[in-house]
Scaffold this active site. Structure first.
Site, short mmCIF file in Angstrom:
data_model
loop_
_atom_site.label_atom_id
_atom_site.label_comp_id
_atom_site.label_asym_id
_atom_site.label_seq_id
_atom_site.Cartn_x
_atom_site.Cartn_y
_atom_site.Cartn_z
CB THR A 95 68.39 -1.85 8.43
OG1 THR A 95 67.60 -1.60 9.61
CG2 THR A 95 69.05 -0.86 8.40
CD GLU A 153 63.99 -2.85 18.74
OE1 GLU A 153 62.69 -2.14 18.55
OE2 GLU A 153 64.16 -3.77 18.23
CG ASP A 184 68.80 8.71 18.28
OD1 ASP A 184 69.96 8.52 18.09
OD2 ASP A 184 68.22 9.64 18.69
#
Length: 717
Positions: A198, A501, A503
């Site tokens: 991320t 993991e 939305d």
């Protein structure tokens, strides 16, 4: 004079009334369906008017299965080490250090090595993770950061903690040389690491209403971190080109991590005008701290993401790289490699295929989340149920007070939830078994089925658990608000399960998209994945007009027939699927595919939830069929409550299409209330079958003996 001559219609009216009575009797007492006695169907169990005799030990053994021993080992270790139990009041920094000590103790003292089970038997790993999360949810996450598999869908997650997978990335994306070099260090925690995917601005490409979202569920291919190959030194140079590319929410990075699996764009030098060739996103092992001194290495900048709503035992951090050089061998090269002279090779022909293979091999995170969320729900419903049996409030005049669980309103809050907990247990256990089989067989059809089912169960179960935590807290009144009784910490720690993991809204869109694909395959004669077999087998039946006779059947035996229950669930799913397909086709002509999808979005989410509920019920019915005879009546009672409560909660859908007549709807509601009362009578035995000892639930109001004494001692009396 003959009275019949005076009233020639009297006999006709009498016959008409007689015929109506006969028809009504058929509605109330339907002719038995001979196919019901097929060996695939359950024999009906009469709804007992007295309390069931529950064999709690056998029920617990059936529920916990072959992994009970390894979970007991986890529980017993932490019970023997009170110094490793997480206190109610603890600072962020203290919690992080305690969490690391807990993990070290589990691995080095208790001798439980989760990493080896990832390879040998993933189902054992999930059992260990569930037990660890019961001790402290931060410990379960920390364990996942170090070891676990992962499937990435939306690393954006406002708070996707990159919880999975330093160890799993080395196993699944690397080759033998990486396993030989890193396996032992990862296994014994000498090499704590993190998973750096991320980026700060990475979520900018995400939208819950975006058509791309349900197709890709992420914009990972837009990552900006780069790894440029230097053929002179035979190294990759890792760079963070701007602030938006800073790796963010990286678990284990702020304090404990010594390595990171960094996802970056692989750039190779060329002799054309561009100067570089972008080979797409690849994974690289990047050391971030010195193994001896633990000092941050040159070119690596690490900052703490700070205090979070929950899971503060996990040290989430941010990483920036400034010309960090790593050996060429640090490329995790299972799907793509670079030779000494800078030539790129891959067995996969395109960037998209290599990227899909990379993420596809990281399967497991959603499976773990669904499974772990059920573990949280078990703890919560156990605390609420035990307290509700203990707490007495009011009663008939001049008589003793009664348990608050004797009130119908309280039964309505908690008993369907208890039934759902059982249903989710069997559904997620099935998912874990599918996942384990997938890792062995690598069957393409099974891979697709696991991906879709894990998305749906993760979304459905974590959303349900999040809501249930608040309901359980409220069901315990003021005592539920005390931190020592755990609802606050459970709710805060679990809250993120709904967005990392993937939305939940986006994951449900993926399920809906897969259902539409299967719907198209059905009408083109293609092969359907296992989970969607009922679409092929029964679509025509489910989409036919409801039978006006069966729509009025209201007898208890009929309503408790698993065939009726599962048919009702699948009818709803098939009807929703067919109708949304028509709507999408209609709106696409004027709005385009994006606009049509957005116009039908709520319909699509309802479709996905309906499908997942059908799968859950099917697995519950299978569990009732396969369980020992001694506990079948108990599980059948709980299964009936789950099924009829779900039908009643969406009774409007069934009424709108005349699948259920008004009299039948009323009968369903009455039976649901009665089954809640029946489940209340065995509620203590049902939560006891979860086999969660007091030192695991750790809530004074849920203690199995002297609960109030434990509570008063806690505050100092």
């Amino acid at each position: 004079m003959d009275s019949s001559n005076l009233n020639p219609t009297a006999e006709d009216e009498s016959q008409l009334v007689s015929r109506r009575i006969q028809r009504l009797s058929l509605h109330l007492n339907p002719i038995p369906n001979p196919s019901f006695h097929d060996h695939h169907q359950l024999q009906l169990l009469t709804c007992a008017r007295v309390k069931l005799n529950v064999n709690t030990a056998l029920l617990s053994e059936f529920m916990r299965g072959k992994h009970k021993g390894i979970q007991e080992k986890v529980y017993e270790y932490f019970n023997s080490r009170p110094d490793l139990q997480t206190p109610i009041e603890i600072s962020k920094d203290e919690h992080r250090e305690l969490c690391m000590k807990q993990l070290l103790g589990l691995v080095r003292e208790a001798g439980i090595r989760p990493f080896r089970y990832i390879v040998e038997d993933p189902s054992v790993y999930f059992a260990i993770a569930e037990a660890a999360g019961s001790i402290d949810m931060s410990l379960g996450i920390k364990l996942g950061v170090q070891y676990r598999y992962h499937i990435l869908l939306i690393p954006y997650a406002v708070l996707a903690f990159e919880r999975f997978l330093w160890g799993g990335s080395v196993l699944n994306l690397g080759t033998k040389k990486h396993k030989d070099k890193y396996y032992d260090g990862i296994d014994n925690l000498e090499y704590p690491g993190c998973f750096a995917m991320t980026e700060l601005h990475h979520e900018a490409g995400f939208s819950v209403n975006c058509l791309k979202a349900f197709r890709k569920c992420s914009n990972v291919q837009g990552l900006q971190t780069v790894a440029k190959f230097d053929p002179i030194t035979d190294e990759f140079i890792i760079n963070t080109p701007n602030d938006g590319a800073i790796k963010w929410w990286i678990g284990n990075a702020a304090v404990h991590g010594k390595f990171a699996t960094v996802f970056a764009r692989l750039l190779l030098p060329t002799h054309d005008i561009k100067g570089v060739s972008d080979m797409g996103v690849h994974a690289f092992i990047v050391p971030i701290r010195d193994l001896e001194t633990h000092q941050t290495l040159p070119g690596v900048e690490i900052h703490d993401c700070g205090h979070k709503v929950g899971l503060n035992g996990v040290d989430n951090g941010a990483l920036r790289f400034r010309s960090v050089r790593i050996p060429r061998d640090n490329l995790l090269n299972r799907f793509g490699d670079v030779s000494r002279d800078g030539k790129y090779t891959s067995s996969l022909p395109s960037i998209n295929k290599r990227f899909a293979a990379t993420l596809g091999e990281l399967v497991g995170g959603r499976v773990a989340l669904a499974y772990s969320s059920v573990g949280v729900l078990k703890i919560s419903v156990t605390i609420a149920t035990r307290y509700s049996l203990l707490r007495q409030q009011f009663g008939p005049p001049k008589q003793p007070e009664i348990s608050i669980l004797d009130y119908q309103s309280h039964q309505h809050k908690l008993m369907p939830m208890l039934a759902s907990t059982y249903a989710f247990h069997f559904a997620t256990l099935h998912l874990v078994q599918m996942y384990s089989e997938m890792k062995k067989s690598h069957d393409d059809q099974l891979v697709g089925d696991v991906h879709s089912l894990s998305a749906g169960l993760k979304a459905y179960v974590t959303s349900y658990t999040a809501k249930s935590l608040s309901t359980c807290r409220e069901a315990c009144g003021g005592h539920g608000y005390a931190a020592v009784n755990r609802f606050g910490s459970l709710r805060n720690d679990h809250d993120i399960f709904q967005t990392f993991e993937g939305d939940n809204t986006v994951l449900l869109q993926q399920v809906a998209a897969d259902l539409l694909k299967q719907y198209k395959e059905k009408f083109q004669g293609g092969t359907l994945a296992v989970t969607w077999n009922y679409l092929r087998e029964s679509m025509n039946t489910y989409l036919s007009q409801p039978n006006p006779v069966t729509a009025r059947w209201e007898g208890g035996e009929h309503l408790r027939d698993p065939k009726f229950q599962l048919d009702a669930f699948r009818y709803r799913t098939s009807r929703l699927l067919q109708s949304v397909a028509v709507r999408l086709r209609k709106h696409s002509k004027t709005l385009g595919s994006f606009g049509a999808w957005n116009r039908c979005l709520n319909h699509l989410l309802t479709l996905a939830e309906s499908h997942i509920e059908s799968v859950i019920l099917a697995k519950f019915i299978e569990a009732v069929e396969s369980c020992p005879e001694e506990i079948r009546a108990t599980l059948k009672l709980v299964c009936d409550l789950y099924a009829l409560d779900r039908i009643w909660k969406d009774i409007g859908t069934y009424r709108n299409v005349d699948y259920v007549a008004p009299n039948k709807a009323k009968a369903i509601h009455k039976l649901t209330v009665y089954l809640s009362f029946q489940v209340r009578n065995v509620a203590r035995e049902l939560v006891d079958a979860f086999d969660l000892p007091d030192h695991v639930t750790r809530a004074p109001i849920a203690m199995q003996s002297e609960a109030y004494s434990q509570y008063t001692q806690h505050v100092g009396f």
